[in-house]
Each structure stands twice: as structure tokens, then as C-alpha cells.
Design a protein around this motif. Sequence first.
Motif, PDB file in Angstrom:
ATOM      1  N   TRP A   1       2.930 -18.299   8.240  1.00 38.88           N
ATOM      2  CA  TRP A   1       4.085 -17.713   7.573  1.00 38.88           C
ATOM      3  C   TRP A   1       3.614 -16.780   6.482  1.00 38.88           C
ATOM      4  CZ3 TRP A   1       6.635 -20.453   2.983  1.00 38.88           C
ATOM      5  CH2 TRP A   1       7.720 -19.724   2.495  1.00 38.88           C
ATOM      6  N   VAL A   2       4.153 -15.560   6.492  1.00 36.06           N
ATOM      7  CA  VAL A   2       3.954 -14.619   5.402  1.00 36.06           C
ATOM      8  C   VAL A   2       5.306 -14.471   4.713  1.00 36.06           C
ATOM      9  CG1 VAL A   2       3.461 -12.214   4.807  1.00 36.06           C
ATOM     10  CG2 VAL A   2       2.059 -13.382   6.527  1.00 36.06           C
ATOM     11  N   ARG A   3       5.339 -14.786   3.423  1.00 41.47           N
ATOM     12  CA  ARG A   3       6.597 -14.677   2.662  1.00 41.47           C
ATOM     13  C   ARG A   3       6.927 -13.189   2.495  1.00 41.47           C
ATOM     14  NH1 ARG A   3       9.346 -18.274  -0.720  1.00 41.47           N
ATOM     15  NH2 ARG A   3       7.589 -19.704  -0.563  1.00 41.47           N
ATOM     16  N   TRP A   4       8.014 -12.792   3.192  1.00 43.89           N
ATOM     17  CA  TRP A   4       8.367 -11.376   3.240  1.00 43.89           C
ATOM     18  C   TRP A   4       9.888 -11.283   3.393  1.00 43.89           C
ATOM     19  CZ3 TRP A   4       4.831  -7.656   6.391  1.00 43.89           C
ATOM     20  CH2 TRP A   4       5.228  -6.325   6.216  1.00 43.89           C
ATOM     21  N   PRO A   5      10.621 -11.123   2.297  1.00 47.64           N
ATOM     22  CA  PRO A   5      12.082 -11.043   2.373  1.00 47.64           C
ATOM     23  C   PRO A   5      12.546  -9.812   3.167  1.00 47.64           C
ATOM     24  CG  PRO A   5      11.354 -11.472   0.129  1.00 47.64           C
ATOM     25  CD  PRO A   5      10.128 -11.112   0.922  1.00 47.64           C
ATOM     26  N   ASP A   6      13.723  -9.934   3.750  1.00 49.69           N
ATOM     27  CA  ASP A   6      14.304  -8.856   4.551  1.00 49.69           C
ATOM     28  C   ASP A   6      14.468  -7.586   3.716  1.00 49.69           C
ATOM     29  OD1 ASP A   6      15.319  -7.739   6.854  1.00 49.69           O
ATOM     30  OD2 ASP A   6      17.230  -8.806   6.786  1.00 49.69           O
ATOM     31  N   PHE A   7      14.145  -6.449   4.304  1.00 44.01           N
ATOM     32  CA  PHE A   7      14.238  -5.118   3.708  1.00 44.01           C
ATOM     33  C   PHE A   7      13.338  -4.939   2.490  1.00 44.01           C
ATOM     34  CE2 PHE A   7      18.323  -5.600   5.905  1.00 44.01           C
ATOM     35  CZ  PHE A   7      18.240  -4.512   6.761  1.00 44.01           C
ATOM     36  N   ALA A   8      12.354  -5.800   2.342  1.00 44.86           N
ATOM     37  CA  ALA A   8      11.460  -5.741   1.183  1.00 44.86           C
ATOM     38  C   ALA A   8      10.015  -5.645   1.652  1.00 44.86           C
ATOM     39  CB  ALA A   8      11.677  -6.973   0.310  1.00 44.86           C
TER      40      ALA A   8
ATOM     41  N   ASP B   1      -2.670 -12.204   1.174  1.00 45.36           N
ATOM     42  CA  ASP B   1      -2.305 -13.090   2.270  1.00 45.36           C
ATOM     43  C   ASP B   1      -1.835 -12.269   3.475  1.00 45.36           C
ATOM     44  OD1 ASP B   1      -1.731 -15.689   3.499  1.00 45.36           O
ATOM     45  OD2 ASP B   1       0.375 -15.132   3.238  1.00 45.36           O
ATOM     46  N   THR B   2      -1.087 -11.207   3.213  1.00 46.24           N
ATOM     47  CA  THR B   2      -0.592 -10.346   4.289  1.00 46.24           C
ATOM     48  C   THR B   2      -1.746  -9.665   5.003  1.00 46.24           C
ATOM     49  OG1 THR B   2       1.445  -9.991   3.051  1.00 46.24           O
ATOM     50  CG2 THR B   2       0.953  -8.432   4.841  1.00 46.24           C
ATOM     51  N   VAL B   3      -2.666  -9.099   4.267  1.00 42.66           N
ATOM     52  CA  VAL B   3      -3.837  -8.440   4.878  1.00 42.66           C
ATOM     53  C   VAL B   3      -4.619  -9.450   5.712  1.00 42.66           C
ATOM     54  CG1 VAL B   3      -6.063  -7.337   4.382  1.00 42.66           C
ATOM     55  CG2 VAL B   3      -4.023  -6.619   3.141  1.00 42.66           C
ATOM     56  N   ASP B   4      -4.798 -10.646   5.184  1.00 39.76           N
ATOM     57  CA  ASP B   4      -5.528 -11.689   5.908  1.00 39.76           C
ATOM     58  C   ASP B   4      -4.792 -12.081   7.195  1.00 39.76           C
ATOM     59  OD1 ASP B   4      -7.776 -13.656   5.953  1.00 39.76           O
ATOM     60  OD2 ASP B   4      -6.094 -15.064   5.901  1.00 39.76           O
ATOM     61  N   ALA B   5      -3.469 -12.282   7.110  1.00 34.22           N
ATOM     62  CA  ALA B   5      -2.679 -12.684   8.286  1.00 34.22           C
ATOM     63  C   ALA B   5      -2.689 -11.587   9.354  1.00 34.22           C
ATOM     64  CB  ALA B   5      -1.248 -13.008   7.877  1.00 34.22           C
TER      65      ALA B   5
END
Length: 145
Positions: free
Chosen positions: A56-63, A70-74
Motif C-alpha cells: 500500500w502506498v498512501r496516496w489520496p485521490d487527486f493528490a 516509499d513511493t519510489v521504492d514501491a
Amino acid sequence: MIDTWDADAPGILRLPSGRLVRGRGLRRPLPDGPLPDFAVYLLGRTPPPVQWDSRWVRWPDFALPRDRRDTVDALGEVWRRAASERVEVACGGGRGRTGTALACIAVLDGVPARDAVAFVRQHYHRHAVETPWQRRYVGRFTTAS
């Protein structure tokens, strides 16, 4: 033996390296066919459990994602595993966050960051990457993001 997606199945993005990644919207039913081996879910809250390996990557809608490292790693893990596994990236609708992530994965695969949004719109979904800040995120994406 490499067991990845059927390149002609809905939602499949073929990267220049030949790797296949499925993008999809979680508000739609799970597509027919084989299940993913690994998935990254881009959501503002914890995703429901699945029977395959997921992250899971915490990423709100439209944001934008809440944690850049963590995103780069995922997304790096998606790119690496797509060489030999069925990997999917998904958000609620399958366009904004998913398209942004797929464009970043295309950058990891060698597509210039300035061309990655157009690449994903041409080869995945014409409305992928929905907001100006998502486009800027892709344009500035590097493994050092």
C-alpha cells in the motif's frame, strides 16, 4: 519460465523493455483471467486484504503520494518484479493515481520523464494522469525523488 500478463488483455501497459504491468480501478470488478502475483495499491486509506503479495502506498485521490521515498521504492519494486511476474498497480478509478504511477514506472524503464505522460496516455488510457500536479510529479520523477 516467465509468467506475466497477456499483452492484449485490458489495462495492460507494455513498457519499452517489454515488461507488462496491469493498471486498473478497484471500484470495478476484478478482471477475468489470472490473478496478480504482486500489486501496489495507491489509496488514501488501507486497502482491503487480497490473496496475493501486495503493498500500500498512501496516496489520496487527486493528490500526490504522502511519502516520496516509499513511493519510489514501491514503483521500483513493480518495475523489477514485472520482469518475471504478473504485477498490477491500482487506485479507485484506475486513471489518475494509477496513470501517474505507470508514467513513473515508464521513467524507470527508460522513457524520458518529459514524455512519460504522453506514453501512458497513448498505451494505457487517454485520460491517465488527471491533474497538473500529477503531471509535474511525473516530469520531476527520478529514483532520487
